[in-house]
Design an enzyme around this catalytic site. Structure first.
Site, short mmCIF file in Angstrom:
data_model
loop_
_atom_site.label_atom_id
_atom_site.label_comp_id
_atom_site.label_asym_id
_atom_site.label_seq_id
_atom_site.Cartn_x
_atom_site.Cartn_y
_atom_site.Cartn_z
N TYR A 99 -10.45 6.39 -1.84
CA TYR A 99 -11.75 5.72 -1.72
C TYR A 99 -12.70 6.13 -2.82
O TYR A 99 -13.57 5.35 -3.23
CB TYR A 99 -12.37 6.02 -0.35
CG TYR A 99 -11.79 5.19 0.76
CD1 TYR A 99 -12.33 3.95 1.07
CD2 TYR A 99 -10.71 5.64 1.50
CE1 TYR A 99 -11.80 3.18 2.09
CE2 TYR A 99 -10.16 4.89 2.52
CZ TYR A 99 -10.71 3.65 2.81
OH TYR A 99 -10.18 2.87 3.81
N GLU A 141 -8.94 5.31 10.18
CA GLU A 141 -7.57 5.46 9.67
C GLU A 141 -6.99 6.82 10.04
O GLU A 141 -5.79 6.93 10.34
CB GLU A 141 -7.57 5.24 8.15
CG GLU A 141 -7.78 3.77 7.78
CD GLU A 141 -8.31 3.57 6.38
OE1 GLU A 141 -8.16 4.48 5.54
OE2 GLU A 141 -8.90 2.49 6.13
N TYR A 192 2.86 -5.06 13.26
CA TYR A 192 3.67 -5.30 12.06
C TYR A 192 4.02 -3.97 11.40
O TYR A 192 3.45 -2.92 11.73
CB TYR A 192 2.91 -6.18 11.06
CG TYR A 192 1.53 -5.66 10.71
CD1 TYR A 192 1.35 -4.65 9.78
CD2 TYR A 192 0.39 -6.18 11.34
CE1 TYR A 192 0.09 -4.16 9.48
CE2 TYR A 192 -0.87 -5.70 11.05
CZ TYR A 192 -1.02 -4.70 10.12
OH TYR A 192 -2.28 -4.21 9.83
N ARG A 207 5.15 -5.07 1.35
CA ARG A 207 4.84 -6.30 2.07
C ARG A 207 4.85 -6.01 3.56
O ARG A 207 5.65 -5.20 4.05
CB ARG A 207 5.86 -7.41 1.77
CG ARG A 207 5.88 -7.89 0.35
CD ARG A 207 4.59 -8.58 -0.07
NE ARG A 207 4.72 -9.06 -1.44
CZ ARG A 207 4.48 -8.33 -2.53
NH1 ARG A 207 4.11 -7.07 -2.39
NH2 ARG A 207 4.64 -8.85 -3.72
N SER A 210 5.50 -8.95 10.59
CA SER A 210 5.35 -8.74 12.02
C SER A 210 6.69 -8.38 12.65
O SER A 210 7.74 -8.87 12.23
CB SER A 210 4.80 -10.00 12.69
OG SER A 210 3.48 -10.26 12.28
N GLY A 276 4.63 -21.99 11.05
CA GLY A 276 5.59 -21.36 10.16
C GLY A 276 6.08 -20.03 10.70
O GLY A 276 6.36 -19.88 11.89
N THR A 280 6.34 -15.14 14.46
CA THR A 280 6.98 -13.84 14.70
C THR A 280 6.24 -12.96 15.71
O THR A 280 6.87 -12.46 16.65
CB THR A 280 7.21 -13.09 13.38
OG1 THR A 280 6.00 -13.06 12.62
CG2 THR A 280 8.29 -13.78 12.55
N PRO A 281 4.92 -12.73 15.58
CA PRO A 281 4.29 -11.91 16.62
C PRO A 281 4.28 -12.59 17.97
O PRO A 281 4.29 -11.93 19.01
CB PRO A 281 2.87 -11.68 16.07
CG PRO A 281 2.63 -12.82 15.15
CD PRO A 281 3.97 -13.10 14.53
N GLY A 390 -2.04 -12.83 4.56
CA GLY A 390 -2.77 -12.58 3.34
C GLY A 390 -4.11 -11.91 3.61
O GLY A 390 -4.40 -11.41 4.69
#
Length: 401
Positions: A99, A141, A192, A207, A210, A276, A280-281, A390
């Site tokens: 950071y 985090e 994911y 990349r 999910s 599309g 998946t999730p 994205g």
């Protein structure tokens, strides 16, 4: 909260910062990555080529500034934004010390674009905004890393590919087992993982995919659609590598599971909407619901180009068959079998229970269309949860003069 001296400065300068976000982000990324090329390992080449990645960070900082002065998302809404960003960062292995560098380059970019207009007072106020935002993210985090059992600077585990399954045109699933013989991680359906691959001549690329099945206790499954470049954007190098080069027995470096698109407790009717590979999730959420709440009412809505590109449909129907009340509604752009709609999704034709909890996943334009349609039909934002492919674009709301 912003200090009393910084708040009026940020309020006065927020409009001009918002108007120049594109230029600021361009300078920021070009300078930071130009001087630190190893950071390309953290960013998608295709997202960089389209400019998608460039707007994410500075847009988030500007939106946070708007939130601090009361011109942006409410406290609850922005907590959701912070949580989503923190999950993404943990999946990428972002560390607190990074950071400092990002802040230095971001504020330098503001000075480069706005020039002499950035007085020391203005620079100090925006530095305060950035570090308030960074501190909130770093804290969240740290908690996520601790919950995931991640210690030190290496967030990755080695997994072996136990099976590779052709799901649909340009779409394959990988069934993964831990190569270190330890148990697979516990996760929530809808989360994911990040896949880290080392590409010849391109370095490490990350990349996020999910998890496309409910937790089994022994394996993870990701379902990957090959990314075909359009409008001058390059093909997806990682998806191509996974499709063409990775097979049964090969090993992949995988992060712990993260993500906040998880099934909330309750028994309200579910509406799962995807487009599309955004299915998946939804496949994981539906499978978990069928296992644990077989009396729950579920409607699944999916949009795809054609039936041959519709992945995981068999899994969805199999899970649905275990439910007391299940309905599937499908749109195919290029037509399909009897019972499927042709064309783009029409939210006026989606069966919507007035008390439904809604989960969405798909490309951003699809998400915007569906959310707007659901709002018109009386479903409030607090009952719509979503995952966007994205980088999300966070831009500050206009500040009244």
């Amino acid at each position: 909260m912003l200090s009393a001296s910084s708040a009026p400065v940020v309020e006065a300068t927020l409009p001009v910062v918002g108007e120049n976000l594109e230029a600021i982000t361009t300078v920021f990324y070009e300078t930071m990555i130009g001087e630190n090329p190893e950071l390309l390992n953290l960013f998608s080449r295709s997202a960089q080529a389209t400019g998608e990645q460039r707007s994410a960070l500075s847009g988030a900082v500007a939106a946070y500034a708007a939130h601090l002065i009361g011109a942006g998302p409410s406290g609850v809404a922005f907590e959701h934004v912070v949580d989503r960003i923190a999950h993404r960062h943990c999946a990428l292995g972002i560390r607190p010390e990074q950071y400092t560098m990002v802040g230095r380059y971001l504020l330098r970019a503001v000075g480069t674009v706005l020039g002499d207009a950035v007085t020391p007072e203005i620079a100090a106020a925006w530095d305060e905004v950035y570090w308030l935002f960074a501190a909130q993210l770093i804290g969240r985090e740290a908690r996520l890393y601790a919950e995931a059992g991640v210690e030190g600077a290496d967030p990755w585990r080695s997994y072996a590919v136990a099976n590779k399954i052709e799901e649909a045109h340009d779409t394959v699933s990988f069934v993964l087992v831990p190569a270190d013989l330890r148990a697979a991680p516990v996760y929530h359906p809808g989360q994911y993982v990040t896949v880290a691959v080392d590409l010849p001549g391109a370095g490490r690329q990350l990349r996020q995919y999910s998890l496309s099945q409910a937790p089994t206790g022994g394996t993870l499954r990701i379902t990957v659609r090959r990314v075909r470049g359009r409008g001058g954007a390059p093909d997806g190098v990682v998806s191509a590598f996974l499709h063409d080069q990775v097979g049964t027995g090969d090993r992949l470096r995988i992060s712990q599971p993260y993500g906040d698109l998880v099934l909330r407790p309750g028994d309200a009717p579910l509406l799962l909407v995807s487009a599309g590979v955004g299915i998946t999730p939804m496949a994981a959420i539906l499978e978990q619901t069928a296992r644990t709440q077989p009396t729950r009412e579920v409607t699944v809505v999916h949009a795809d180009r054609d039936p041959g590109r519709h992945p995981l449909r068999g899994d969805m129907l199999s899970s649905g068959a275990r439910l007391r009340s299940f309905r599937e509604v499908v749109w195919y752009e290029q037509g399909g079998p009897t019972g499927a709609h042709t064309g783009l999704i029409d939210t006026d034709q989606v069966p919507v229970h007035p008390d439904a909890e809604v989960y969405l996943c798909g490309p951003a334009p699809f998400m915007q269309t569906v959310r707007a349609g659901l709002h018109r039909r009386g479903i409030p934002d607090e009952r719509i949860r979503y995952e966007v492919f994205g980088s999300e674009q966070w831009r500050p709301a206009p500040v009244a003069a």
